[in-house]
Motif scaffolding. Structure first.
Motif, short mmCIF file in Angstrom:
data_model
loop_
_atom_site.label_atom_id
_atom_site.label_comp_id
_atom_site.label_asym_id
_atom_site.label_seq_id
_atom_site.Cartn_x
_atom_site.Cartn_y
_atom_site.Cartn_z
N ILE A 208 1.08 -1.89 0.25
CA ILE A 208 -0.34 -0.35 0.06
C ILE A 208 1.08 1.55 0.16
CG2 ILE A 208 -0.08 0.51 2.52
CD1 ILE A 208 -3.80 0.28 -0.28
N HIS A 209 1.96 1.35 0.30
CA HIS A 209 2.47 2.22 0.40
C HIS A 209 3.10 2.59 -0.74
CE1 HIS A 209 5.18 -0.85 0.13
NE2 HIS A 209 6.21 -0.80 -0.22
N ARG A 210 3.50 1.70 -1.73
CA ARG A 210 3.66 2.43 -3.25
C ARG A 210 2.46 2.91 -3.77
NH1 ARG A 210 5.06 -2.97 -3.68
NH2 ARG A 210 3.72 -3.49 -5.03
N LEU B 48 0.12 5.63 -1.51
CA LEU B 48 0.42 5.61 -1.37
C LEU B 48 2.01 7.40 -0.85
CD1 LEU B 48 -0.54 4.65 2.62
CD2 LEU B 48 -2.26 5.32 0.22
N ARG C 249 -0.26 9.16 -3.59
CA ARG C 249 -1.36 9.93 -3.55
C ARG C 249 -1.43 11.35 -3.68
NH1 ARG C 249 -4.84 9.93 2.36
NH2 ARG C 249 -6.86 10.91 1.71
N ILE D 83 -8.69 3.68 3.81
CA ILE D 83 -7.40 3.86 3.77
C ILE D 83 -6.74 4.10 5.22
CG2 ILE D 83 -5.46 4.78 2.09
CD1 ILE D 83 -5.97 1.40 2.92
N LEU E 273 -4.53 2.46 8.73
CA LEU E 273 -3.32 2.93 8.80
C LEU E 273 -2.70 3.65 10.13
CD1 LEU E 273 -1.51 4.45 5.30
CD2 LEU E 273 -1.51 1.99 6.14
N ARG F 245 -1.96 0.96 12.44
CA ARG F 245 -0.44 -0.32 11.94
C ARG F 245 0.59 -0.20 12.64
NH1 ARG F 245 3.50 0.81 5.97
NH2 ARG F 245 4.34 -1.17 6.03
N VAL G 93 -4.90 -6.08 1.90
CA VAL G 93 -3.83 -4.72 2.14
C VAL G 93 -3.76 -4.86 3.56
CG1 VAL G 93 -4.62 -2.05 2.72
CG2 VAL G 93 -5.93 -2.67 1.24
N LEU H 205 1.08 -5.27 5.27
CA LEU H 205 1.05 -3.83 6.45
C LEU H 205 1.60 -4.97 7.56
CD1 LEU H 205 -1.82 -2.36 7.00
CD2 LEU H 205 0.25 -1.44 5.59
#
Lengths: 220, 220, 220, 220, 220, 220, 220, 220
Positions: E130-132, E134, E137, H130, H134, H137, H159, H163
């Protein structure tokens, strides 16, 4: 007769059953070498051997290792018959709807025969020409168990089931196109048969039908 | 006759068709008040009126507004018949497999009748008792078009299709349980009929079958 | 005319129907030799012969045995026409949505023609360009029965059904991708048509549609 | 306008979007007390509030806590409108096929309206009576975005898509019976639309269609 | 600009739309000769031409007849660009989950570009990392409309939908195996998105998504 | 014994079979009055009568007309037993997986018993506690035919099939939730059994299994 | 150990996980060149590398770039093992039903091994020959986590689940024909397992099962 | 601790597992009397008892026989806790997408708790928002195993799986409407998760997820 063993319709499935005269394997997804190796191993039990869903190439490979093996074209089966005695008490009738259903019907025939049964077949007697089926009614009622193979709408077992008073094993075939969904329609039709003496096996499973019919026919 | 209008099987669908003598509506998902209001509106065209999939409660509501309306129990239909002339050239045969298929068959019958056809019905002639169907073969071959209603495996249209040389309209019914999937199995079976003279309408759509058969029967 | 016989759309299905002028077979899953053998056998009845779902290779094999046979490319059909009289009372209209639907439409056309009908076709009149369909409305309403072939969402029969007052035979085609599921979506759409004059045959079954339409068109 | 928050179509889904004037919740599977509590909480943001899929009982519970709330019967929606300015640049057209599709169409209408759009609706313009749709062609082409709701075969978006040059949001409805499979047939049909300007939302999701159309319409 | 015409995604579907600068055809199920013939015909309108789902062999055939045509490998598209003006008001973002989804994403990109839009793409931003996503964004929120392509579970549109305040067009791809059922799972997931700003097109329909996005982006 | 007649599992299906001692009907979708009327009519043949899928209310109605009728709670069956002789050659074993499968198993038991068989049942021997099944292995191998009822994953027939050398009739039950899809999963599992001696009947069709097993068991 | 990265089962999916010793990629739909390029890139992280679903041709391409790479035939996997320490606390058992299930089982084995686990496998222990499974009960109960691979009816995880007190990861395989629907039947069966310690991964996903089992086995 | 026994999720399924502290039953399709009787019987083993899928009426019946029993409303579970020691090594995280998923999540929570685990829950963290996920997390990564419950598109496990570095048990819920098909869409999505650490249980099977997670968490 002691329990022999045999590969069932998929590789390495061994069944152990008393008084068994035949061992079997399935050639699908196997190389000629693999089929030949398993066939020879099964042949060492001294029983009949049946290999279903095989090609002529696989047969050629088997033939090199097991000289006495033979090939049944229509059924796509490799056989080795040593024990030809009849174990069945009566006759197994194999009925099919159309020409395209014959390979599945023949797989049932060869399975029943190599397991020691007399088999009588009735082909091309689909329901849209009901007179052809009815012309065989007399002969059908003499069978001790009936196998019915049909694709498309799969209606034949219901009609046959209404004509005879013995168990009917229905085999849906993948014959058809469009909404036949590769035999699913025939399968569903047979499961919903309005004739109460019908039970069903998997699509194109002529071997299974011949097997179950043989078990029924040899009941003492 | 000028183009009249009529609600089709769902509310507010108006069909416009020359020489039409009947207007129709579908009672499903409607209150008695709604059915009565639409029925009265349709009645003002001076034609026959047909309301399918109705309850007795809906009929009671209609009856208050349209005195001459009648109720056909088996078909679950409210009718108002003013023009009783025959527009069909021949007879429409309606065949069904089991008792539970009769409501759908009757919906086809009442639709065909109110559209000006002679209808002959043959009930309880399912394929598992093929002799009952064959006993009616003579009569069946006199029809100009045949409607066949069946649930479960839906095999009847294939057999009937093989017995007659005229168009067969197949109606799958939702009769059955388990793998009948509320008529889906019968529907698929009929679409895969090995008889080439079969075409198919939606599950339980007796109205549609009666409608199509009427169109065929009145062709000059 | 006495009852002739003909193989239906799958091998060895023989239909027996009075006043029949054409015999037919289906080439699918058959070698050229097999198609040629059956074709010659059917040709010996002295009637028209139709072989559907055939390849040019199969035609070459037939041609060697039956000199007078011809090939209809678009329809993928081998034909032998001896009796060219018209048996149909009026015209059969064949309508299709897109270019890819044409082979199925042509199978319907050739079937209707060899069974003795005048056929008029209307291609590339899909619903997304409704004006092209409407431009043919006049011509469409002259037909005695209409065949509509469409893939993808299968919407065309509903629109055509609303434009004409005669029976509409809908043929879903396997044209499309993704969620068309090889014609299933078109099939389901046609079964749920909001036009009441629509009945349906199997996916890609142009032969069946032409056959049913011919039966309707020759009704006296 | 700062980002407000609102429950989406299922409880506790909060969307955060700049320039938002409306918050929404879905009443399904909730008691009147629960709907009322969430509605009041949303109302405290000072924005418009929309509760879809609600009953009159739920509205009664809301009414006790939020005096200014109103109920839109056809849409089954509870609304609280404080900001009535127009944020949409043009008109959103909402088209539906049959009377039974109207509740879904109305849910789209009320969603679009409370989000600040002018909405024009065209009901009962199903494809089987294509002239009714064509009679509105002029008006349809004035819309900036079009929502089309249809059940049964779901053909309407394809026809509408061919008539306009703007985005079409198709909403399949669960209207139908038998092989409509509760909207699945309409859904599949719309996904296979031969008109390229059509995108699709979930069955009966009038809210989603109104929401997407509003986003499109307010694009600067 | 007067109404030009163009073949839609299947042969012979002509769309007529004011201010159109591009005509398109689909190469699937066509020979190189057929694609070349249609392409040249479309090229005679003097507009841009787009042929999707084409092979290099088809391109070679086109190239012989239309010298200026080019090939976009990843998108499997043949293009002829004459009008390179921007008609879109803002940027269209194209987001995809995995490497295997890129061909579908590229089809969307090339469609949007040839219809006169600025396109920005974000590939390999699947939800399991998900970081890729975000990390992009900021860029994503600048788009006027977002296209999201994903196979397997099809989760990406829901996450992207929650990050942006504009319309999201979701394209399920046939990427995956086993229970992905050739894109059906992704399709169903996207239709059930909990983000309200998502609408969906057919499996692998990058063209449709690019087309709808272009219509949205050029709204005045 | 001459051919008697009996209603099969749905109304008005009459079977005609030599040496038949039992007539049967299905109570589903019938009023108490209807069941009672048919039951009395069947009782006049002087044979055993079996009514499956009945309620206590239906039994009360039957009891008034046929004093000797009895009710089997677990099997939900009304019975009238006049001929209690054993026609079966051996024992029929009825095996079931969980408590919820017992009603279906009991329907098989009562059917087999009233058709003149000794029945032995083995309940609560599901595959997740394989030792309970194995503890009964000895007894199971004494049966001449085995009926196996199971819901959820439907694994039991495969295990039982491997333990015995006689025909196994598998009955999928609708027990389960979620992805059991009302017995579809169990049905599919049984059709794919790796044990070759298994054939299958419709979901919840204990009657059919008991019927087929009886036919097998009375084979001479 | 710092977070390394690796392509997951589809291209370009990178996982980032602390203490990871292995990176992986999936060869499906990739050329030998593409696999080799990604493999070399992954190899530069200095960790173990695993490429699943690869062919011998792909391996040959990899071998040219990464000399130390090896090929596991049965598993169809290319591996590069640098870190051979054991990270798992106990043993992972891998159980499979038939010979055809072995490739999937081996993919699980090689995944678990390269992630630092001791693996013990039990092949050809299908439920139709339950004694073969029971003969291994003792050994099975020593495992810390069990992976079970089976096609056809997918019954094996339920039986194994009842024999052990640890987590069971079930992997449906696409082995079977007809109504096995390419693994769907096995998948559904496993999801409905009556053993509560079973969870399921996608059809043929041996990699996923080995991965999850490794995560479980290395829990401190 | 010696092997205790307990009814699994369906009646009469007894599991025997060393070191077991809890016995369980499923209340579905049972009367209050039946649940109470089984509950009391299980209570006599002196262990914890868990009854899932129960109503308040069933609890009232249990309460009369087992005074110490308690009811967990949200989870719809009756519990009797005697052994409150912690057997789990770490924490089990239970994550859910929407409010409607909470009952399933709570069933997982109560199952994990009564089996001796510390549980931390994270509700309303669906993927369309999301940032809410997060924000948790840090806490999520502390768990030793994670359960994720989601309906609609079922995207959350992918997702979450990306994580954390521990096993994720995904539970599809039947939350949704239309094309969610009662949880089938969520189920398929989870099986196709692009995160490799995800395995899946049946729709709404919170008990199964809690059970598997407990087995994992107590591994030494």
């Amino acid at each position: 007769m002691k329990r022999s063993s045999a590969c069932a319709i998929f590789p390495s499935k061994i069944w152990d059953s008393p008084r068994w005269i035949t061992t079997a394997l399935c050639g699908e997804r196997k190389t000629g070498q693999q089929v030949a190796a398993i066939f020879r191993e099964l042949a060492q039990h001294g029983k009949n051997v049946l290999a279903t869903r095989t090609t002529k190439e696989q047969f050629a490979a088997v033939k090199k290792k097991v000289r006495a093996a033979g090939y049944r074209d229509l059924a796509r089966a490799i056989i080795l018959q040593r024990d030809a005695r009849k174990y069945g008490k009566g006759t197994i009738a194999v009925v099919s709807a159309g020409t395209s259903d014959i390979p599945v019907a023949e797989e049932a025939v060869v399975t029943a025969e190599i397991m020691g049964n007399d088999v009588e077949h009735f082909y091309d007697v689909g329901v849209a020409g009901i007179h052809r089926l009815l012309a065989n009614r007399e002969a059908l009622t003499r069978a001790r168990v009936v196998i019915v193979c049909a694709g498309m709408e799969g209606a034949l077992p219901s009609v046959v089931g209404g004509l005879v008073g013995v168990p009917v094993i229905a085999v849906p075939t993948s014959v058809g196109y469009g909404a036949s969904f590769k035999g699913l329609t025939a399968l569903l039709g047979m499961l919903n048969s309005c004739a109460s003496n019908v039970s069903v096996v998997n699509i194109d499973n002529g071997f299974g039908a011949g097997y179950v019919a043989s078990l029924i026919n040899r009941l003492p």
